[in-house]
Design a protein around this motif. Structure first.
Motif, mmCIF file in Angstrom:
data_model
loop_
_atom_site.group_PDB
_atom_site.id
_atom_site.type_symbol
_atom_site.label_atom_id
_atom_site.label_comp_id
_atom_site.label_asym_id
_atom_site.label_seq_id
_atom_site.Cartn_x
_atom_site.Cartn_y
_atom_site.Cartn_z
ATOM 1 N N ASP A 130 -104.382 18.983 96.718
ATOM 2 C CA ASP A 130 -103.410 19.189 97.792
ATOM 3 C C ASP A 130 -102.050 18.575 97.483
ATOM 4 O O ASP A 130 -101.050 18.919 98.113
ATOM 5 C CB ASP A 130 -103.937 18.603 99.107
ATOM 6 N N ALA A 131 -101.995 17.671 96.524
ATOM 7 C CA ALA A 131 -100.721 17.055 96.139
ATOM 8 C C ALA A 131 -99.919 17.956 95.211
ATOM 9 O O ALA A 131 -98.780 17.636 94.872
ATOM 10 C CB ALA A 131 -100.977 15.699 95.473
ATOM 11 N N GLY A 132 -100.515 19.066 94.797
ATOM 12 C CA GLY A 132 -99.797 19.997 93.936
ATOM 13 C C GLY A 132 -99.935 19.716 92.456
ATOM 14 O O GLY A 132 -99.183 20.259 91.637
ATOM 15 N N ALA A 133 -100.892 18.881 92.078
ATOM 16 C CA ALA A 133 -101.103 18.598 90.663
ATOM 17 C C ALA A 133 -101.590 19.845 89.936
ATOM 18 O O ALA A 133 -102.307 20.677 90.506
ATOM 19 C CB ALA A 133 -102.116 17.471 90.497
ATOM 20 N N THR A 134 -101.204 19.974 88.682
ATOM 21 C CA THR A 134 -101.555 21.143 87.884
ATOM 22 C C THR A 134 -102.001 20.713 86.488
ATOM 23 O O THR A 134 -101.952 19.537 86.134
ATOM 24 C CB THR A 134 -100.347 22.086 87.738
ATOM 25 N N LEU A 135 -102.376 21.707 85.692
ATOM 26 C CA LEU A 135 -102.752 21.430 84.305
ATOM 27 C C LEU A 135 -101.569 20.866 83.523
ATOM 28 O O LEU A 135 -101.757 20.110 82.569
ATOM 29 C CB LEU A 135 -103.262 22.710 83.640
ATOM 30 N N ALA A 136 -100.358 21.212 83.937
ATOM 31 C CA ALA A 136 -99.176 20.642 83.283
ATOM 32 C C ALA A 136 -99.150 19.122 83.444
ATOM 33 O O ALA A 136 -98.756 18.398 82.516
ATOM 34 C CB ALA A 136 -97.903 21.262 83.862
ATOM 35 N N ASP A 137 -99.573 18.634 84.597
ATOM 36 C CA ASP A 137 -99.626 17.183 84.801
ATOM 37 C C ASP A 137 -100.660 16.542 83.888
ATOM 38 O O ASP A 137 -100.457 15.447 83.374
ATOM 39 C CB ASP A 137 -99.945 16.867 86.264
ATOM 40 N N VAL A 138 -101.763 17.236 83.669
ATOM 41 C CA VAL A 138 -102.787 16.741 82.749
ATOM 42 C C VAL A 138 -102.218 16.635 81.339
ATOM 43 O O VAL A 138 -102.380 15.617 80.656
ATOM 44 C CB VAL A 138 -104.019 17.670 82.760
ATOM 45 N N ALA A 139 -101.534 17.689 80.897
ATOM 46 C CA ALA A 139 -100.935 17.674 79.559
ATOM 47 C C ALA A 139 -99.925 16.545 79.428
ATOM 48 O O ALA A 139 -99.833 15.901 78.374
ATOM 49 C CB ALA A 139 -100.282 19.018 79.264
ATOM 50 N N GLY A 140 -99.180 16.286 80.500
ATOM 51 C CA GLY A 140 -98.214 15.204 80.460
ATOM 52 C C GLY A 140 -98.869 13.839 80.339
ATOM 53 O O GLY A 140 -98.419 12.989 79.562
ATOM 54 N N LEU A 141 -99.926 13.626 81.093
ATOM 55 C CA LEU A 141 -100.641 12.350 81.006
ATOM 56 C C LEU A 141 -101.231 12.130 79.624
ATOM 57 O O LEU A 141 -101.266 11.010 79.107
ATOM 58 C CB LEU A 141 -101.752 12.306 82.057
ATOM 59 N N LEU A 142 -101.689 13.222 79.022
ATOM 60 C CA LEU A 142 -102.314 13.132 77.702
ATOM 61 C C LEU A 142 -101.306 13.179 76.564
ATOM 62 O O LEU A 142 -101.651 12.904 75.414
ATOM 63 C CB LEU A 142 -103.309 14.282 77.519
ATOM 64 N N ASP A 143 -100.058 13.554 76.880
ATOM 65 C CA ASP A 143 -99.045 13.796 75.854
ATOM 66 C C ASP A 143 -99.597 14.764 74.811
ATOM 67 O O ASP A 143 -99.469 14.548 73.598
ATOM 68 C CB ASP A 143 -98.604 12.483 75.195
ATOM 69 N N ALA A 144 -100.221 15.833 75.304
ATOM 70 C CA ALA A 144 -100.906 16.788 74.438
ATOM 71 C C ALA A 144 -100.153 18.119 74.407
ATOM 72 O O ALA A 144 -99.575 18.537 75.414
ATOM 73 C CB ALA A 144 -102.328 17.025 74.937
ATOM 74 N N PRO A 145 -100.164 18.804 73.269
ATOM 75 C CA PRO A 145 -99.563 20.135 73.203
ATOM 76 C C PRO A 145 -100.387 21.142 73.995
ATOM 77 O O PRO A 145 -101.585 20.941 74.217
ATOM 78 C CB PRO A 145 -99.577 20.458 71.706
ATOM 79 N N VAL A 146 -99.724 22.220 74.395
ATOM 80 C CA VAL A 146 -100.368 23.256 75.206
ATOM 81 C C VAL A 146 -100.345 24.573 74.449
ATOM 82 O O VAL A 146 -99.295 25.016 73.962
ATOM 83 C CB VAL A 146 -99.653 23.418 76.561
ATOM 84 N N LEU A 147 -101.489 25.204 74.332
ATOM 85 C CA LEU A 147 -101.613 26.533 73.739
ATOM 86 C C LEU A 147 -101.723 27.541 74.871
ATOM 87 O O LEU A 147 -102.542 27.378 75.782
ATOM 88 C CB LEU A 147 -102.845 26.608 72.838
ATOM 89 N N VAL A 148 -100.915 28.598 74.799
ATOM 90 C CA VAL A 148 -100.887 29.613 75.848
ATOM 91 C C VAL A 148 -101.603 30.869 75.365
ATOM 92 O O VAL A 148 -101.260 31.415 74.315
ATOM 93 C CB VAL A 148 -99.440 29.955 76.244
ATOM 94 N N VAL A 149 -102.583 31.310 76.130
ATOM 95 C CA VAL A 149 -103.288 32.560 75.837
ATOM 96 C C VAL A 149 -102.654 33.658 76.681
ATOM 97 O O VAL A 149 -102.536 33.524 77.903
ATOM 98 C CB VAL A 149 -104.792 32.437 76.136
ATOM 99 N N ALA A 150 -102.241 34.740 76.017
ATOM 100 C CA ALA A 150 -101.497 35.797 76.694
ATOM 101 C C ALA A 150 -102.175 37.143 76.537
ATOM 102 O O ALA A 150 -102.926 37.373 75.589
ATOM 103 C CB ALA A 150 -100.077 35.871 76.125
ATOM 104 N N GLN A 151 -101.880 38.029 77.463
ATOM 105 C CA GLN A 151 -102.288 39.419 77.327
ATOM 106 C C GLN A 151 -101.428 40.092 76.275
ATOM 107 O O GLN A 151 -100.341 39.609 75.932
ATOM 108 C CB GLN A 151 -102.135 40.139 78.666
ATOM 109 N N ALA A 152 -101.874 41.230 75.794
ATOM 110 C CA ALA A 152 -101.154 41.893 74.704
ATOM 111 C C ALA A 152 -100.015 42.779 75.182
ATOM 112 O O ALA A 152 -98.972 42.854 74.539
ATOM 113 C CB ALA A 152 -102.135 42.722 73.869
ATOM 114 N N GLY A 153 -100.198 43.466 76.310
ATOM 115 C CA GLY A 153 -99.350 44.615 76.605
ATOM 116 C C GLY A 153 -98.262 44.431 77.633
ATOM 117 O O GLY A 153 -97.755 43.335 77.876
#
Length: 237
Positions: A120-143
């Motif tokens: 409810d505080a609006g936390a997201t996976l981006a906040d997780v990546a920030g806490l971990l100082d980890a790179p993010v890989l994005v999986v995308a559709q092709a078309g």
């Protein structure tokens, strides 16, 4: 890189199968791998979730799921409707660091896209990546239609000071259309991040043995594979 966060441009883009390919490629290099799913939604108690699917396809990984909510909704919404506590970013950070202490690679697979709410505080996976100082890989559709979402995801990462490690196409069609082929060149232009792989359509339906044998060929060297973006694009002009 000991921790990699895997997100998608949307739901149903192939995140879990890409995560399995990442795990299989790393295992083939002799690395130990853990897969962390902060919140599994849309799966009933006792049913196999995404972590089980990664293990089935990739082989001997350590899997950990922090919470499970039965309805196929955003984690925060699913937790609220189930009357359960949501998963907080610091819980994911703690689990990922514990796994990283004993494994060469920890793959943190999110639910849906980067900014899907966890609580409810609006936390997201981006906040997780920030806490971990980890790179993010994005999986995308092709078309058609995916460039806008990919660019928005990359922009959201940059605005938070996070690293977009690159993009992987989650399902490359057997008969790619014009938009699919053009996107091979356009993805890096609009996101400022390299294209690091493309999984063939139906990869998740392969036998585990065939999947493991092929996985490295779907991913670039930055992801422990042998895939070449320039050669792939040339083959699909």
């Amino acid at each position: 890189m000991s921790i990699l966060v895997v997100t998608g441009t949307n739901t149903e883009v192939g995140k879990t199968v890409v995560t399995a390919a990442l795990a299989a490629a790393a295992l083939a290099r002799g690395r130990s791998v853990a897969v962390l799913k902060p919140a599994q939604t849309g799966v009933a108690e006792g049913e196999p979730g995404d972590v089980a699917e990664v293990a089935r396809l990739a082989g001997p990984v350590t899997g950990r799921e922090l919470a499970r909510f039965p309805e196929p909704l955003a984690p925060n919404t699913a937790a609220r409707r189930a009357g359960l506590a949501p998963v907080r970013p610091h819980e994911v950070e703690r689990a990922a660091r514990e796994l990283a202490a004993d494994h060469d690679l920890v793959l943190v697979e999110g639910a849906g896209g980067l900014l899907v709410r966890m609580d409810d505080a609006g936390a997201t996976l981006a906040d997780v990546a920030g806490l971990l100082d980890a790179p993010v890989l994005v999986v995308a559709q092709a078309g058609l239609g995916t460039l806008n979402i990919a660019e928005l995801t990359a922009e959201a990462l940059r605005s938070r000071g996070l690293t977009c490690h690159g993009l992987v196409i989650g399902s490359w069609p057997d008969s790619p259309g014009l938009a699919d082929r053009c996107n091979l060149a356009d993805f890096p232009k609009v996101t400022g991040a390299p294209l690091l792989g493309a999984l063939p359509e139906g990869a998740g339906a392969l036998s585990p043995a065939d999947f493991r044998a092929a996985a490295s060929g779907w991913l670039a060297p930055e992801l422990a594979g042998t895939w070449d973006a320039a050669r792939f694009a040339a083959d699909h002009r």
